[in-house]
Design an enzyme around this catalytic site. Structure first.
Site, PDB file in Angstrom:
ATOM      1  N   ASP A  81       1.022  -1.135  -0.075  1.00  0.00           N
ATOM      2  CA  ASP A  81       0.030  -0.057  -0.063  1.00  0.00           C
ATOM      3  C   ASP A  81       0.929   1.313  -0.010  1.00  0.00           C
ATOM      4  O   ASP A  81       2.065   1.192  -0.240  1.00  0.00           O
ATOM      5  CB  ASP A  81      -0.951   0.029   1.337  1.00  0.00           C
ATOM      6  CG  ASP A  81      -0.026  -0.459   2.442  1.00  0.00           C
ATOM      7  OD1 ASP A  81       0.754   0.770   3.265  1.00  0.00           O
ATOM      8  OD2 ASP A  81      -0.236  -1.140   3.153  1.00  0.00           O
ATOM      9  N   HIS A 383       1.259  -9.534  -2.984  1.00  0.00           N
ATOM     10  CA  HIS A 383       0.185  -8.403  -2.663  1.00  0.00           C
ATOM     11  C   HIS A 383       0.769  -7.019  -2.535  1.00  0.00           C
ATOM     12  O   HIS A 383       1.274  -6.670  -1.544  1.00  0.00           O
ATOM     13  CB  HIS A 383      -0.304  -8.753  -1.483  1.00  0.00           C
ATOM     14  CG  HIS A 383      -1.472  -8.275  -0.996  1.00  0.00           C
ATOM     15  ND1 HIS A 383      -2.900  -8.287  -1.302  1.00  0.00           N
ATOM     16  CD2 HIS A 383      -1.461  -7.200  -0.049  1.00  0.00           C
ATOM     17  CE1 HIS A 383      -3.451  -7.462  -0.880  1.00  0.00           C
ATOM     18  NE2 HIS A 383      -2.935  -6.688  -0.045  1.00  0.00           N
ATOM     19  N   ASP A 427       0.276 -18.758  -4.538  1.00  0.00           N
ATOM     20  CA  ASP A 427       0.903 -17.523  -5.244  1.00  0.00           C
ATOM     21  C   ASP A 427      -0.394 -16.725  -5.925  1.00  0.00           C
ATOM     22  O   ASP A 427      -0.494 -16.686  -6.798  1.00  0.00           O
ATOM     23  CB  ASP A 427       1.758 -17.943  -6.078  1.00  0.00           C
ATOM     24  CG  ASP A 427       2.506 -16.507  -6.775  1.00  0.00           C
ATOM     25  OD1 ASP A 427       2.262 -15.498  -6.138  1.00  0.00           O
ATOM     26  OD2 ASP A 427       3.282 -16.747  -7.839  1.00  0.00           O
ATOM     27  N   GLU A 436       1.715 -11.127   1.102  1.00  0.00           N
ATOM     28  CA  GLU A 436       2.082  -9.947   1.647  1.00  0.00           C
ATOM     29  C   GLU A 436       3.783  -9.766   1.560  1.00  0.00           C
ATOM     30  O   GLU A 436       4.312 -10.726   1.721  1.00  0.00           O
ATOM     31  CB  GLU A 436       1.541  -9.582   2.935  1.00  0.00           C
ATOM     32  CG  GLU A 436       2.042  -8.274   3.619  1.00  0.00           C
ATOM     33  CD  GLU A 436       1.021  -7.359   3.019  1.00  0.00           C
ATOM     34  OE1 GLU A 436       1.169  -6.821   2.082  1.00  0.00           O
ATOM     35  OE2 GLU A 436       0.311  -6.674   4.095  1.00  0.00           O
TER      36      GLU A 436
END
Length: 464
Positions: A81, A383, A427, A436
């Site tokens: 993020d 991710h 995956d 993550e």
């Protein structure tokens, strides 16, 4: 009982050596250092330097400011993020600096010494910006709740973002203490590289330690949004950790006295089960053992590593299993810490072989690599929003999040969270439990890799 303990010890050594005979190979640890540093460069926020090596990254979050307009640009995005969490950024910086202090030869040999100095400085320059007065420190920029509504590149951020700080009325001894430790450890790295910068870092570290010490509290009581993601449950370990690092860089006896006092006051002599951003006790034990050579600290560190190597839960393929969130991070952190104790001559052969087994599991001895861009079978769908996007100016939205295809950009060097207790891993971009990536995941891993390369350079073979 003594015979039984000895038998367990011998059997465990045989098992570890047996696993190495089957799985261990000489990985290119220098290349891993290079790749891991690329991951940190991919996480950079702010104005990028002219020699930026990540072609799909550009300047971002240039409007990050404090409550009174203070410049808070720079630093690192925490994960996939665009939020900047100071607590884990500082924890990662401390571990990276510790690896540099211990294993400079590994970075020099790999041609990455200047790059790792840049990586440390990218964090510490930001911490200095965040430390706007002796008793004020910004600890978070951006909100995950807002960020989670958007899946895309940090370069698409075109507005100011909320910033959160600790101060006298809203203290955070854990955040201030960990930031002090990061600045002190990095000051030691720069002591022979840039004396003026080292002294600047030390000055901020001392101020932050005083702030953490005099105004007690948990940072997530002041910065509520951090609780869900990086909760802190105590601050005694960070106060002790910071004092120990300040003694290491300054040699001021006052800091060692403080560290030893807090070690007893906060009951840090008990054996922990883990070592990560929220639990520094094992690190405190090993660091104090290095600083003082006192037998009680040595025995405390030894108890932790013996438990980790011999008794901690492991997957069928031999990975230490402490927690499913950040499985590989936990394993890498304890591998690095036990390498540090091995450097003191404590069960060196056992701990070094254990560290190699854990790191090599992550690099491919388990049947696949968990480091993006390394090995023949590595994660292709981490991710991570920015790497899931095509190059600008193509738009990037939640559509990219759900597409069943590899990320268009390779997030070189990123260590994913990893498998479960049965070595199962998938995956999938949408499954952050397995895929993550974070600043924190790579820190102990990179330093452990540097430690293994250091052993190679010393001619110590762990394959026999």
């Amino acid at each position: 009982m003594m015979f039984q303990m000895g038998a367990v010890w011998i059997v465990s050594i045989i098992l570890i050596q047996g696993c190495c005979m089957v799985f261990c190979a000489e990985h290119d640890y220098g290349k891993i250092l290079h790749l891991s540093l690329l991951f940190y460069e991919a996480q950079r926020s702010g104005k990028l330097p002219p020699d930026n090596r990540i072609p799909w990254r550009g300047d971002s979050a240039l409007l990050d400011t404090g409550l009174k307009g203070e410049d808070l640009t720079g630093g690192y995005y925490d994960a996939g993020d665009s939020v900047k969490f100071g607590f884990t950024m500082a924890s990662a910086t401390t571990l990276l600096a510790w690896g540099c202090i211990s294993y400079k030869d590994a970075y020099v040999d790999a041609g990455e010494w200047n790059r790792v100095l840049e990586a440390l400085r990218w964090a510490t320059d930001y911490f200095i910006k965040c430390h706007i007065s002796p008793n004020e420190l910004y600890g978070q920029v951006g909100e995950f709740s807002t960020n989670s509504e958007h899946w895309g590149r940090p370069e698409d951020i075109n507005s100011t973002r909320p910033a959160y700080k600790i101060d006298i009325e809203h203290p955070g001894s854990d955040l201030a203490g960990e930031t002090a430790a990061a600045l002190a450890a990095t000051a030691l790295v720069f002591k022979s590289e840039d004396k003026d910068y080292s002294e600047l870092l030390l000055s901020h570290a001392e101020q932050l330690y005083d702030f953490a010490n005099k105004h007690r509290g948990l940072y997530n009581d002041a910065i509520k949004g951090a609780t869900e993601f990086y909760e802190s449950t105590d601050y005694g370990d960070e106060l002790t950790w910071a004092a120990a690092w300040l003694f290491k860089v300054s040699s001021k006896r006052y800091y060692l006295d403080e560290a030893e006092h807090y070690y007893m006051q906060f009951r840090l002599k008990e054996r922990p089960n883990e070592f990560f951003y929220n639990k520094k006790v094992a690190g405190v034990q090993v660091l104090l053992a290095q600083l003082t050579k006192r037998q009680d600290y040595v025995e405390a560190g030894k108890a932790f590593c013996n438990f980790t190597v011999l008794n901690q839960q492991k997957t069928p393929k031999g990975l230490v299993y402490i927690d499913k969130i950040g499985t590989l991070c936990h394993a890498a952190n304890v591998a690095f810490l036990c390498l540090q104790l091995a450097d003191e001559g404590v069960n060196a052969d056992l701990y070094q072989r254990f560290a190699k087994q854990q790191i090599d599991y992550m690099l491919g001895s388990s049947g696949r690599s968990y480091v993006v861009g390394y090995g023949e079978k590595y994660p292709t769908r981490p991710h991570h929003a920015a790497s899931s996007c095509h190059m600008m100016p193509e738009p990037c939205t939640w559509t990219e999040f759900g597409l069943d295809r590899p990320n268009p950009q390779i997030l070189y060097g990123a260590l994913v969270s990893g498998p479960d207790e049965n070595d199962f891993y998938q995956d999938k971009r949408e499954d952050y439990v397995y895929n993550e990536v974070t600043l924190d995941y790579n820190a102990g891993f990179q330093s452990a890799v540097a430690g293994l390369r250091h052993l190679q350079l010393k001619g110590i073979s762990l394959l026999r």
